[in-house]
Motif scaffolding. Structure first.
Motif, PDB file in Angstrom:
ATOM      1  N   VAL A 165       1.258  -1.270   0.262  1.00  0.00           N
ATOM      2  CA  VAL A 165      -0.268   0.454  -0.224  1.00  0.00           C
ATOM      3  C   VAL A 165       0.507   1.326  -0.001  1.00  0.00           C
ATOM      4  O   VAL A 165       2.192   1.188   0.536  1.00  0.00           O
ATOM      5  CB  VAL A 165      -0.657   0.009   1.131  1.00  0.00           C
ATOM      6  N   ALA A 166       0.541   2.405  -0.419  1.00  0.00           N
ATOM      7  CA  ALA A 166       1.435   3.311  -0.878  1.00  0.00           C
ATOM      8  C   ALA A 166       1.650   4.099   0.177  1.00  0.00           C
ATOM      9  O   ALA A 166       2.510   4.477   0.978  1.00  0.00           O
ATOM     10  CB  ALA A 166       0.917   4.062  -1.824  1.00  0.00           C
ATOM     11  N   GLU A 167       0.844   4.058   0.864  1.00  0.00           N
ATOM     12  CA  GLU A 167       0.575   5.277   2.815  1.00  0.00           C
ATOM     13  C   GLU A 167       1.002   4.099   3.318  1.00  0.00           C
ATOM     14  O   GLU A 167       1.178   4.551   5.364  1.00  0.00           O
ATOM     15  CB  GLU A 167      -0.648   5.063   2.682  1.00  0.00           C
ATOM     16  N   GLY A 168       1.295   2.595   3.090  1.00  0.00           N
ATOM     17  CA  GLY A 168       2.097   2.264   4.245  1.00  0.00           C
ATOM     18  C   GLY A 168       3.310   2.507   4.620  1.00  0.00           C
ATOM     19  O   GLY A 168       4.627   3.551   3.783  1.00  0.00           O
ATOM     20  N   HIS A 169       3.904   1.841   6.116  1.00  0.00           N
ATOM     21  CA  HIS A 169       5.093   1.619   6.322  1.00  0.00           C
ATOM     22  C   HIS A 169       6.045  -0.061   6.163  1.00  0.00           C
ATOM     23  O   HIS A 169       5.354  -0.355   7.571  1.00  0.00           O
ATOM     24  CB  HIS A 169       5.611   2.779   7.764  1.00  0.00           C
ATOM     25  N   TYR A 170       6.914   0.060   5.824  1.00  0.00           N
ATOM     26  CA  TYR A 170       7.318  -1.262   5.555  1.00  0.00           C
ATOM     27  C   TYR A 170       8.899  -1.298   6.555  1.00  0.00           C
ATOM     28  O   TYR A 170       9.334  -0.106   6.443  1.00  0.00           O
ATOM     29  CB  TYR A 170       7.249  -1.477   4.230  1.00  0.00           C
ATOM     30  N   ARG A 171       8.949  -2.546   6.376  1.00  0.00           N
ATOM     31  CA  ARG A 171      10.725  -3.206   7.153  1.00  0.00           C
ATOM     32  C   ARG A 171      11.171  -3.938   5.917  1.00  0.00           C
ATOM     33  O   ARG A 171      10.548  -4.952   5.759  1.00  0.00           O
ATOM     34  CB  ARG A 171      11.520  -2.765   8.538  1.00  0.00           C
ATOM     35  N   TYR A 172      12.080  -3.889   4.921  1.00  0.00           N
ATOM     36  CA  TYR A 172      12.724  -4.982   4.075  1.00  0.00           C
ATOM     37  C   TYR A 172      13.712  -5.789   4.869  1.00  0.00           C
ATOM     38  O   TYR A 172      15.316  -5.065   5.085  1.00  0.00           O
ATOM     39  CB  TYR A 172      12.511  -3.416   2.368  1.00  0.00           C
ATOM     40  N   SER A 189      14.231   0.489   6.464  1.00  0.00           N
ATOM     41  CA  SER A 189      12.897   0.959   6.221  1.00  0.00           C
ATOM     42  C   SER A 189      12.836   1.676   5.653  1.00  0.00           C
ATOM     43  O   SER A 189      13.292   2.003   4.246  1.00  0.00           O
ATOM     44  CB  SER A 189      13.176   2.046   7.615  1.00  0.00           C
ATOM     45  N   ILE A 190      11.086   1.475   4.430  1.00  0.00           N
ATOM     46  CA  ILE A 190      10.902   1.646   3.404  1.00  0.00           C
ATOM     47  C   ILE A 190       9.259   2.349   3.431  1.00  0.00           C
ATOM     48  O   ILE A 190       8.789   1.677   4.088  1.00  0.00           O
ATOM     49  CB  ILE A 190      11.330   1.418   2.483  1.00  0.00           C
ATOM     50  N   SER A 191       8.956   2.800   2.585  1.00  0.00           N
ATOM     51  CA  SER A 191       7.985   3.536   2.364  1.00  0.00           C
ATOM     52  C   SER A 191       7.164   2.374   1.467  1.00  0.00           C
ATOM     53  O   SER A 191       8.173   2.098   0.045  1.00  0.00           O
ATOM     54  CB  SER A 191       6.904   5.332   1.710  1.00  0.00           C
ATOM     55  N   GLY A 192       5.422   1.882   1.379  1.00  0.00           N
ATOM     56  CA  GLY A 192       5.012   1.676   0.436  1.00  0.00           C
ATOM     57  C   GLY A 192       5.200   2.810  -1.041  1.00  0.00           C
ATOM     58  O   GLY A 192       5.537   1.347  -1.920  1.00  0.00           O
ATOM     59  N   ILE A 212      15.060   4.303  -2.050  1.00  0.00           N
ATOM     60  CA  ILE A 212      15.324   3.670  -2.563  1.00  0.00           C
ATOM     61  C   ILE A 212      17.182   3.244  -2.559  1.00  0.00           C
ATOM     62  O   ILE A 212      17.010   2.242  -2.345  1.00  0.00           O
ATOM     63  CB  ILE A 212      15.173   3.892  -3.694  1.00  0.00           C
ATOM     64  N   LYS A 213      17.795   3.851  -2.812  1.00  0.00           N
ATOM     65  CA  LYS A 213      18.885   3.705  -2.256  1.00  0.00           C
ATOM     66  C   LYS A 213      19.327   3.250  -1.334  1.00  0.00           C
ATOM     67  O   LYS A 213      20.116   2.557  -1.382  1.00  0.00           O
ATOM     68  CB  LYS A 213      19.647   5.718  -2.350  1.00  0.00           C
ATOM     69  N   ARG A 214      18.975   3.188   0.512  1.00  0.00           N
ATOM     70  CA  ARG A 214      19.315   3.271   0.960  1.00  0.00           C
ATOM     71  C   ARG A 214      18.586   1.372   1.288  1.00  0.00           C
ATOM     72  O   ARG A 214      19.596   0.613   1.639  1.00  0.00           O
ATOM     73  CB  ARG A 214      18.457   3.155   2.448  1.00  0.00           C
ATOM     74  N   LEU A 215      17.837   0.967   0.386  1.00  0.00           N
ATOM     75  CA  LEU A 215      17.508  -0.178   0.336  1.00  0.00           C
ATOM     76  C   LEU A 215      18.548  -1.284  -0.859  1.00  0.00           C
ATOM     77  O   LEU A 215      19.351  -2.549  -0.912  1.00  0.00           O
ATOM     78  CB  LEU A 215      16.345  -0.198  -0.601  1.00  0.00           C
ATOM     79  N   THR A 216      18.397  -0.451  -2.381  1.00  0.00           N
ATOM     80  CA  THR A 216      19.998  -1.847  -3.159  1.00  0.00           C
ATOM     81  C   THR A 216      20.690  -1.282  -2.204  1.00  0.00           C
ATOM     82  O   THR A 216      21.467  -2.165  -2.467  1.00  0.00           O
ATOM     83  CB  THR A 216      20.016  -0.098  -4.975  1.00  0.00           C
TER      84      THR A 216
END
Length: 241
Positions: A165-172, A189-192, A212-216
């Protein structure tokens, strides 16, 4: 003793990813071929003053290369231009070298990856023309991870399979995928919104790009297995100067 068969590779599209002097007059190359993947090559005599190869065997130059040999290091037998050199502005050269270093560090040898080869060519074209390099780099990192078999899950939650969900907050969590923040304190930590933007490769928002940079970066760091990237150090020095 049975002689080792020598493989001969006909001219194929390729780029030089890295080069360094070898003995007195030769070069050691890391090259990326469309049909052969990453290969190690010896360019004998390439540093001789009369050799045309010295100026030709450079990063960001579309080439046709052929080679012969057995094992992990073959001998370059021919090299031709396959189009004009990609004219990266000085401020973009480091971005190109970063992509090259990722390919050298992460690609297995002699594993054909034609789609990644096409993505690399597209990246260089974007680095020439795009107003900012970051979106192109993030798209390339995503495609590199996917080609290596470590593709990111960007449209559904790990475990439940519920849509992001775009408004959701996630941890990958890298070995699982995105989880709602209520379920874990691990991971990135990353947003939907950012997950869906990377899925769709719509990367114009600076806050999304930062996410996205944190994730990749976290995903690539895991697969680099502790090996530092020299280009990341250069980026840091550039920011501090």
């Amino acid at each position: 003793m049975t002689p080792v068969a020598r493989t001969r590779i006909a001219l194929q599209p390729a780029f030089v990813l890295h080069r360094r002097p070898y003995l007195n007059t030769s070069l050691l190359l890391e090259a990326f071929g469309r049909e052969s993947g990453r290969v190690g090559l010896v360019a004998r005599g390439a540093l001789n003053s009369r050799s045309r190869l010295k100026g030709l065997l450079q990063p960001f130059v579309p080439l046709l290369l052929s080679w012969a040999g057995a094992g992990e290091l073959a001998t370059l037998t021919a090299a031709e231009e396959n189009g004009p050199a990609v004219a990266l502005a000085p401020a973009r050269v480091l971005a190109g070298l970063y992509a090259n270093e990722l390919l050298v560090r992460l690609l297995p040898r002699q594993d054909p990856l034609p789609e990644l080869f096409a993505a690399y060519g597209a990246l260089l074209a974007e680095l020439v023309a795009a107003p900012e390099p970051e979106p192109a780099l993030r798209r390339f990192e995503k495609r590199l991870l996917a080609e290596l078999g470590y593709g990111l899950t960007l449209d559904r939650e790990a475990g439940s399979g519920a849509p992001i969900v775009a408004e959701g907050h996630y941890r990958y969590v890298l070995d699982q995928g995105p989880l709602p923040v209520s379920q874990t304190q691990m991971g990135v930590s990353i947003s939907g919104r950012s997950l869906l933007a990377l899925r769709d490769e719509t990367l114009s928002d600076p806050s999304v790009l930062k996410d996205i940079k944190r994730l990749t970066r976290a995903a690539l760091t895991e697969h680099l297995r502790g090996r530092a990237l020299k280009t990341r150090d250069l980026y840091r020095l550039k920011r501090e100067s």
